[in-house]
Motif scaffolding. Structure first.
Motif, PDB file in Angstrom:
ATOM      1  N   GLU A  15       0.782  -1.308   0.025  1.00  0.00           N
ATOM      2  CA  GLU A  15      -0.054  -0.025  -0.140  1.00  0.00           C
ATOM      3  C   GLU A  15       1.004   1.296  -0.043  1.00  0.00           C
ATOM      4  O   GLU A  15       1.701   1.331   0.752  1.00  0.00           O
ATOM      5  N   GLY A  17       0.610   5.463  -1.191  1.00  0.00           N
ATOM      6  CA  GLY A  17      -0.432   6.328  -1.857  1.00  0.00           C
ATOM      7  C   GLY A  17      -0.076   7.918  -1.608  1.00  0.00           C
ATOM      8  O   GLY A  17       0.726   8.182  -0.824  1.00  0.00           O
ATOM      9  N   GLU A  18      -0.833   8.645  -2.401  1.00  0.00           N
ATOM     10  CA  GLU A  18      -0.623  10.051  -2.239  1.00  0.00           C
ATOM     11  C   GLU A  18      -0.999  10.429  -0.751  1.00  0.00           C
ATOM     12  O   GLU A  18      -0.567  11.480  -0.143  1.00  0.00           O
ATOM     13  N   VAL A  60      -6.227   0.791  -0.786  1.00  0.00           N
ATOM     14  CA  VAL A  60      -6.075   1.173   0.613  1.00  0.00           C
ATOM     15  C   VAL A  60      -6.784   0.088   1.596  1.00  0.00           C
ATOM     16  O   VAL A  60      -7.722  -0.186   1.556  1.00  0.00           O
TER      17      VAL A  60
END
Length: 68
Positions: A15, A17-18, A60
């Motif tokens: 995972e 992510g931004e 997510v």
């Protein structure tokens, strides 16, 4: 769109992510239990080595059995 199974590399779910710049979470995958795309999101459920079953929406992690 995003495919949750594409985030499983060499037996590990990754995972990244931004939402969380500079950090990542990886869990060892024992077995993929379900993967499909609804009209709204990519849904992945897998059994992990140490956290039980894991629900992932759009790449997510939402919850693990260990969280309970």
């Amino acid at each position: 769109g995003l495919c949750g199974k594409d985030l499983i590399i060499d037996g590990w779910f990754h995972e990244r992510g931004e939402l969380w710049p500079g950090q990542a979470m990886s869990l060892k995958v024992k077995k993929v239990l379900d993967h499909h795309r609804s009209d709204f999101q990519d849904i992945l459920v897998f059994e992990s080595e140490n956290h039980g079953n894991v629900l992932v929406l759009d790449g997510v992690i939402q919850v693990t059995e260990r969280d309970e």
